[in-house]
Design a protein around this motif. Structure first.
Motif, PDB file in Angstrom:
ATOM      1  N   SER A  30       0.827  -1.205   0.000  1.00 56.03           N
ATOM      2  CA  SER A  30       0.000   0.000   0.000  1.00 56.03           C
ATOM      3  C   SER A  30       0.860   1.253   0.000  1.00 56.03           C
ATOM      4  O   SER A  30       1.982   1.255   0.520  1.00 56.03           O
ATOM      5  CB  SER A  30      -0.912   0.026   1.235  1.00 56.03           C
ATOM      6  OG  SER A  30      -1.857  -1.017   1.213  1.00 56.03           O
ATOM      7  N   THR A  31       0.299   2.324  -0.552  1.00 59.24           N
ATOM      8  CA  THR A  31       0.871   3.668  -0.459  1.00 59.24           C
ATOM      9  C   THR A  31      -0.292   4.651  -0.347  1.00 59.24           C
ATOM     10  O   THR A  31      -1.461   4.261  -0.350  1.00 59.24           O
ATOM     11  CB  THR A  31       1.716   4.034  -1.701  1.00 59.24           C
ATOM     12  OG1 THR A  31       0.849   4.124  -2.841  1.00 59.24           O
ATOM     13  CG2 THR A  31       2.823   3.026  -1.961  1.00 59.24           C
ATOM     14  N   ALA A  32       0.024   5.944  -0.303  1.00 58.66           N
ATOM     15  CA  ALA A  32      -1.001   6.988  -0.293  1.00 58.66           C
ATOM     16  C   ALA A  32      -0.521   8.175  -1.117  1.00 58.66           C
ATOM     17  O   ALA A  32       0.674   8.473  -1.161  1.00 58.66           O
ATOM     18  CB  ALA A  32      -1.304   7.431   1.134  1.00 58.66           C
ATOM     19  N   SER A  33      -1.464   8.854  -1.737  1.00 57.80           N
ATOM     20  CA  SER A  33      -1.147   9.888  -2.716  1.00 57.80           C
ATOM     21  C   SER A  33      -0.232  10.976  -2.158  1.00 57.80           C
ATOM     22  O   SER A  33       0.847  11.237  -2.720  1.00 57.80           O
ATOM     23  CB  SER A  33      -2.440  10.508  -3.250  1.00 57.80           C
ATOM     24  OG  SER A  33      -3.302  10.919  -2.202  1.00 57.80           O
ATOM     25  N   PHE A  34      -0.622  11.635  -1.075  1.00 53.45           N
ATOM     26  CA  PHE A  34       0.182  12.755  -0.579  1.00 53.45           C
ATOM     27  C   PHE A  34       1.560  12.299  -0.122  1.00 53.45           C
ATOM     28  O   PHE A  34       2.533  13.047  -0.210  1.00 53.45           O
ATOM     29  CB  PHE A  34      -0.530  13.472   0.569  1.00 53.45           C
ATOM     30  CG  PHE A  34       0.140  14.767   0.948  1.00 53.45           C
ATOM     31  CD1 PHE A  34      -0.105  15.919   0.214  1.00 53.45           C
ATOM     32  CD2 PHE A  34       1.034  14.835   2.004  1.00 53.45           C
ATOM     33  CE1 PHE A  34       0.530  17.114   0.534  1.00 53.45           C
ATOM     34  CE2 PHE A  34       1.675  16.023   2.331  1.00 53.45           C
ATOM     35  CZ  PHE A  34       1.416  17.165   1.595  1.00 53.45           C
ATOM     36  N   ALA A  39       4.868  16.424  -7.104  1.00 50.56           N
ATOM     37  CA  ALA A  39       4.214  17.196  -8.169  1.00 50.56           C
ATOM     38  C   ALA A  39       3.061  18.018  -7.606  1.00 50.56           C
ATOM     39  O   ALA A  39       1.981  18.114  -8.192  1.00 50.56           O
ATOM     40  CB  ALA A  39       3.732  16.269  -9.293  1.00 50.56           C
ATOM     41  N   ALA A  40       3.316  18.637  -6.453  1.00 48.33           N
ATOM     42  CA  ALA A  40       2.251  19.324  -5.736  1.00 48.33           C
ATOM     43  C   ALA A  40       1.727  20.544  -6.485  1.00 48.33           C
ATOM     44  O   ALA A  40       0.586  20.959  -6.259  1.00 48.33           O
ATOM     45  CB  ALA A  40       2.742  19.743  -4.349  1.00 48.33           C
ATOM     46  N   ARG A  45      -3.008  20.590 -10.297  1.00 46.99           N
ATOM     47  CA  ARG A  45      -3.410  20.072  -8.979  1.00 46.99           C
ATOM     48  C   ARG A  45      -3.728  21.218  -8.028  1.00 46.99           C
ATOM     49  O   ARG A  45      -2.991  22.201  -7.946  1.00 46.99           O
ATOM     50  CB  ARG A  45      -2.297  19.218  -8.387  1.00 46.99           C
ATOM     51  CG  ARG A  45      -2.566  18.708  -6.963  1.00 46.99           C
ATOM     52  CD  ARG A  45      -1.330  18.019  -6.406  1.00 46.99           C
ATOM     53  NE  ARG A  45      -1.465  17.550  -5.035  1.00 46.99           N
ATOM     54  CZ  ARG A  45      -1.238  18.292  -3.949  1.00 46.99           C
ATOM     55  NH1 ARG A  45      -0.903  19.561  -4.077  1.00 46.99           N
ATOM     56  NH2 ARG A  45      -1.360  17.779  -2.738  1.00 46.99           N
ATOM     57  N   GLY A  46      -4.827  21.079  -7.276  1.00 45.26           N
ATOM     58  CA  GLY A  46      -5.149  22.039  -6.239  1.00 45.26           C
ATOM     59  C   GLY A  46      -4.395  21.741  -4.956  1.00 45.26           C
ATOM     60  O   GLY A  46      -3.764  20.686  -4.810  1.00 45.26           O
ATOM     61  N   GLN A  47      -4.478  22.641  -4.018  1.00 38.60           N
ATOM     62  CA  GLN A  47      -3.826  22.456  -2.724  1.00 38.60           C
ATOM     63  C   GLN A  47      -4.703  21.616  -1.796  1.00 38.60           C
ATOM     64  O   GLN A  47      -5.933  21.662  -1.863  1.00 38.60           O
ATOM     65  CB  GLN A  47      -3.528  23.806  -2.073  1.00 38.60           C
ATOM     66  CG  GLN A  47      -2.511  24.632  -2.831  1.00 38.60           C
ATOM     67  CD  GLN A  47      -1.110  24.046  -2.739  1.00 38.60           C
ATOM     68  OE1 GLN A  47      -0.441  24.168  -1.720  1.00 38.60           O
ATOM     69  NE2 GLN A  47      -0.661  23.408  -3.816  1.00 38.60           N
ATOM     70  N   SER A  48      -4.041  20.849  -0.931  1.00 35.55           N
ATOM     71  CA  SER A  48      -4.749  20.052   0.074  1.00 35.55           C
ATOM     72  C   SER A  48      -4.484  20.635   1.456  1.00 35.55           C
ATOM     73  O   SER A  48      -3.610  21.502   1.633  1.00 35.55           O
ATOM     74  CB  SER A  48      -4.277  18.596   0.035  1.00 35.55           C
ATOM     75  OG  SER A  48      -3.003  18.467   0.670  1.00 35.55           O
ATOM     76  N   VAL A  49      -5.227  20.125   2.425  1.00 38.34           N
ATOM     77  CA  VAL A  49      -5.015  20.590   3.797  1.00 38.34           C
ATOM     78  C   VAL A  49      -3.604  20.258   4.277  1.00 38.34           C
ATOM     79  O   VAL A  49      -3.046  20.956   5.133  1.00 38.34           O
ATOM     80  CB  VAL A  49      -6.065  19.992   4.751  1.00 38.34           C
ATOM     81  CG1 VAL A  49      -7.444  20.561   4.458  1.00 38.34           C
ATOM     82  CG2 VAL A  49      -6.083  18.468   4.698  1.00 38.34           C
ATOM     83  N   TRP A  50      -3.000  19.199   3.725  1.00 38.40           N
ATOM     84  CA  TRP A  50      -1.648  18.849   4.136  1.00 38.40           C
ATOM     85  C   TRP A  50      -0.607  19.759   3.507  1.00 38.40           C
ATOM     86  O   TRP A  50       0.427  20.032   4.125  1.00 38.40           O
ATOM     87  CB  TRP A  50      -1.365  17.363   3.876  1.00 38.40           C
ATOM     88  CG  TRP A  50      -1.750  16.570   5.077  1.00 38.40           C
ATOM     89  CD1 TRP A  50      -2.942  15.953   5.317  1.00 38.40           C
ATOM     90  CD2 TRP A  50      -0.960  16.396   6.250  1.00 38.40           C
ATOM     91  NE1 TRP A  50      -2.943  15.391   6.561  1.00 38.40           N
ATOM     92  CE2 TRP A  50      -1.737  15.642   7.164  1.00 38.40           C
ATOM     93  CE3 TRP A  50       0.310  16.787   6.631  1.00 38.40           C
ATOM     94  CZ2 TRP A  50      -1.271  15.282   8.429  1.00 38.40           C
ATOM     95  CZ3 TRP A  50       0.787  16.426   7.888  1.00 38.40           C
ATOM     96  CH2 TRP A  50      -0.003  15.682   8.766  1.00 38.40           C
ATOM     97  N   ASP A  51      -0.854  20.268   2.315  1.00 35.36           N
ATOM     98  CA  ASP A  51       0.037  21.295   1.780  1.00 35.36           C
ATOM     99  C   ASP A  51       0.038  22.506   2.697  1.00 35.36           C
ATOM    100  O   ASP A  51       1.092  23.082   3.000  1.00 35.36           O
ATOM    101  CB  ASP A  51      -0.432  21.722   0.381  1.00 35.36           C
ATOM    102  CG  ASP A  51      -0.323  20.619  -0.640  1.00 35.36           C
ATOM    103  OD1 ASP A  51       0.811  20.227  -0.957  1.00 35.36           O
ATOM    104  OD2 ASP A  51      -1.365  20.140  -1.114  1.00 35.36           O
ATOM    105  N   THR A  52      -1.145  22.874   3.149  1.00 29.87           N
ATOM    106  CA  THR A  52      -1.269  24.031   4.040  1.00 29.87           C
ATOM    107  C   THR A  52      -0.566  23.774   5.357  1.00 29.87           C
ATOM    108  O   THR A  52       0.188  24.624   5.864  1.00 29.87           O
ATOM    109  CB  THR A  52      -2.755  24.347   4.278  1.00 29.87           C
ATOM    110  OG1 THR A  52      -3.392  24.606   3.028  1.00 29.87           O
ATOM    111  CG2 THR A  52      -2.919  25.537   5.192  1.00 29.87           C
ATOM    112  N   TYR A  53      -0.788  22.601   5.926  1.00 33.44           N
ATOM    113  CA  TYR A  53      -0.200  22.308   7.229  1.00 33.44           C
ATOM    114  C   TYR A  53       1.326  22.264   7.157  1.00 33.44           C
ATOM    115  O   TYR A  53       2.012  22.721   8.075  1.00 33.44           O
ATOM    116  CB  TYR A  53      -0.738  20.980   7.753  1.00 33.44           C
ATOM    117  CG  TYR A  53      -0.262  20.671   9.152  1.00 33.44           C
ATOM    118  CD1 TYR A  53      -0.693  21.437  10.233  1.00 33.44           C
ATOM    119  CD2 TYR A  53       0.613  19.621   9.401  1.00 33.44           C
ATOM    120  CE1 TYR A  53      -0.264  21.164  11.521  1.00 33.44           C
ATOM    121  CE2 TYR A  53       1.044  19.336  10.683  1.00 33.44           C
ATOM    122  CZ  TYR A  53       0.601  20.116  11.738  1.00 33.44           C
ATOM    123  OH  TYR A  53       1.044  19.839  13.009  1.00 33.44           O
ATOM    124  N   CYS A  54       1.853  21.739   6.065  1.00 33.94           N
ATOM    125  CA  CYS A  54       3.310  21.675   5.941  1.00 33.94           C
ATOM    126  C   CYS A  54       3.943  23.063   5.974  1.00 33.94           C
ATOM    127  O   CYS A  54       5.104  23.209   6.370  1.00 33.94           O
ATOM    128  CB  CYS A  54       3.706  20.959   4.648  1.00 33.94           C
ATOM    129  SG  CYS A  54       3.452  19.162   4.679  1.00 33.94           S
TER     130      CYS A  54
END
Length: 458
Positions: A30-34, A39-40, A45-54
């Protein structure tokens, strides 16, 4: 891709017991996208809450997911690794903001096309794609509209699920609605202060996620013929860290929030007893029927038990307790308790009455690096996997209907607030160069799969 880690004279753990595993058992990773794509800021691609948190500086070493494992550009290399490993299935997640940059509305064709290319590559390698709709990377645009605290998100998620089903449903049949909703709810930063004032927000959040799950199941059933749909939940024994009555009571309560707040209403049609009254104010007529939709399998993520105490100032009283002495631990201080894994498999198989697939299980380390020869030798991970897979075999012997195992993870990756300092992968990633170096555990897991298939091991 670097060559496999060579055999070593260092003693290595043997292969696990596989006496009771069925011939049609599925072996995967298994893996996960973020955590891997990177390629953020590419291809719409739009921003995610994890882009913001980082960008808040609260992730270790100020790490971000901007590049991660660069899987977006290196997916062919990564699928070649999967093929060399002998995987039968690969569980990945779609990044909601990559295909719907604002979460709703305009579709990003470039984002959809990336997953077409990935699925093409998996099909060519003979690996079945298992697609997860949501692995924590909520579009920031939806968070700005209230996110999971806004009941409108039920329709937003259903529309997203329908888009994914229409696009990929001819080639993908295995779908996960949510990965670990108990974790991204209990530890959400959307609630503000981590105190009891957040309790009601948590209850609203839980119910909206459950409703979104049911709506997504319906959308997938409408768009994908013969879809096989399940939930993936992080289900761990919750133990009190002391014998104080308040800690024992709190452990029972957290068991309902952590393990059963989503799986019980989704599979059994009711909220667990200890949290039912707290969630009741958010339930509207017909909601439970909307949540309790037919499901085909149960996905279990499991690492180790959780030890807690009662903290009256924390959300729902959840405090972290001391772990008992004398229990082996991973380098990141998670206890190693394969018997708890065995017992959990038996419990969820009996409780929910569905075929169980272990969709995450793995060993985290913060001390791994290539040796002088360039190899990454990880006997601790091999020993962990051997003992846990043996525990799985014992659970099957005791009657648990377990039909697959996906190791976490294929690659070292962005591990949320730990950034890149923690490694779970069978493949070492040199983040500076993006070199992939299969670890000794990669060779070992390949031997497990070959042995399970009745092939000769190396």
């Amino acid at each position: 891709m670097d060559k496999l880690a060579p055999p070593t004279n260092e003693p290595m753990p043997g292969l696990p017991s596989l006496t009771h595993v069925r011939p049609d058992f599925i072996w995967g990773a298994s893996t996960a996208s973020f955590q891997i794509e990177g390629a953020a800021n590419e291809d719409g691609r739009g921003q995610s809450v994890w882009d913001t948190y980082c960008r808040t500086g609260q992730v270790a070493n100020n790490d971000t997911g901007d590049v991660a494992c660069d899987h977006y550009h290196r997916y062919k290399e990564d699928v070649a690794l999967m093929k060399a490993l002998g995987l039968q299935a690969y569980r990945f997640s779609v990044a909601w903001p990559r295909v719907l940059p604002q979460g709703t509305g305009a579709v990003n064709e470039a984002g959809l096309a990336f997953y077409d290319r990935l699925i093409d590559e998996l099909e060519a390698a003979g690996i079945e794609p298992w697609l997860c709709l949501y692995h924590w990377d909520l579009p920031q645009a939806l968070e700005d509209r209230g996110g999971w605290l806004n009941r409108d998100i039920v329709d937003w998620f259903a529309d997203y699920a329908r888009l994914i089903g229409q696009r990929y449903g001819r080639r993908v049949k295995r779908f996960v609605t949510f990965n670990e909703p108990g974790i991204f709810s209990l530890f959400s930063r959307s609630f503000g202060a981590r105190d009891r004032s957040a309790d009601d927000k948590l209850h609203r959040w839980i119910h909206h996620v459950n409703l979104a799950h049911g709506a997504a199941v319906d959308a997938l059933r409408q768009t994908v013929a013969d879809a096989q749909i399940g939930l993936v939940t992080n289900y761990q024994p919750i133990y009190p860290s002391t014998d104080k009555p308040e800690d024992i009571t709190e452990a029972a309560l957290i068991g309902d929030y952590w393990n059963r707040a989503f799986s019980d209403p989704q599979y059994l049609g009711e909220y667990p007893s200890l949290i039912r009254d707290a969630i009741a104010p958010h339930i509207q007529p017909g909601d439970i029927a909307r949540i309790h939709r037919p499901l085909d399998w149960f996905g279990l993520n499991h690492y180790s038990p959780v030890y807690i105490n009662s903290d009256p100032n924390a959300i729902i009283g959840l405090g972290w307790g001391a772990k008992p002495d004398g229990i082996p631990r991973t380098p990141i201080d998670w206890t190693i308790e394969p018997d708890a894994f065995r017992d959990t498999l038996i419990e969820v198989s009996r409780r929910y009455g569905k075929p169980v697939y272990v969709t995450e299980n793995g060993y985290g380390s913060n001390i791994e690096k290539p040796d002088d020869t360039g190899a990454v030798i990880d006997p601790g991970r091999i020993a962990f996997l051997r003992d846990y897979i043996s525990g799985l075999d014992a659970a099957i012997a005791a009657g648990a209907d377990v039909r697959g195992y996906f190791v976490w993870s294929l690659l070292d990756n962005f591990e949320w607030e730990s950034g890149y300092k923690v490694r779970f992968g069978l493949v070492y990633v040199d983040y500076a160069t993006q070199r992939r170096i299969p670890k000794s555990s990669f060779r070992w897991y390949a031997d497990v799969i070959r042995r399970a298939r009745g092939e000769t091991t190396t």
